[in-house]
Design a protein around this motif. Structure first.
Motif: not given
Length: 61
Positions: A23-26, A31-33, A50-52
């Motif tokens: 559905s989604f990613v957050r 935390e960035h990792d 990371s999110l990207d």
């Protein structure tokens, strides 16, 4: 899409994720990792990346 991608959990295990069910990613807990991948029923799994980077893996899936 109808494909599976392999993601690594924070424990070091690997899981197969069906891209069509996401559905989604957050970002997970600021935390960035680490990222949380959420599924249709509200269940989620915490994975490394990371999110990207996680979104790129899912998009290429």
């Amino acid at each position: 899409m109808n494909g599976y991608v392999r993601l690594e959990t924070v424990d070091g295990d690997f899981v197969a994720v069906n891209v069509d069910r996401v559905s989604f990613v957050r970002r997970y807990r600021g935390e960035h990792d680490t990222s949380a991948v959420n599924f249709e029923k509200g269940n989620y799994i915490v994975v490394k990346g990371s999110l990207d980077s996680v979104m790129t893996i899912l998009a290429e899936g």
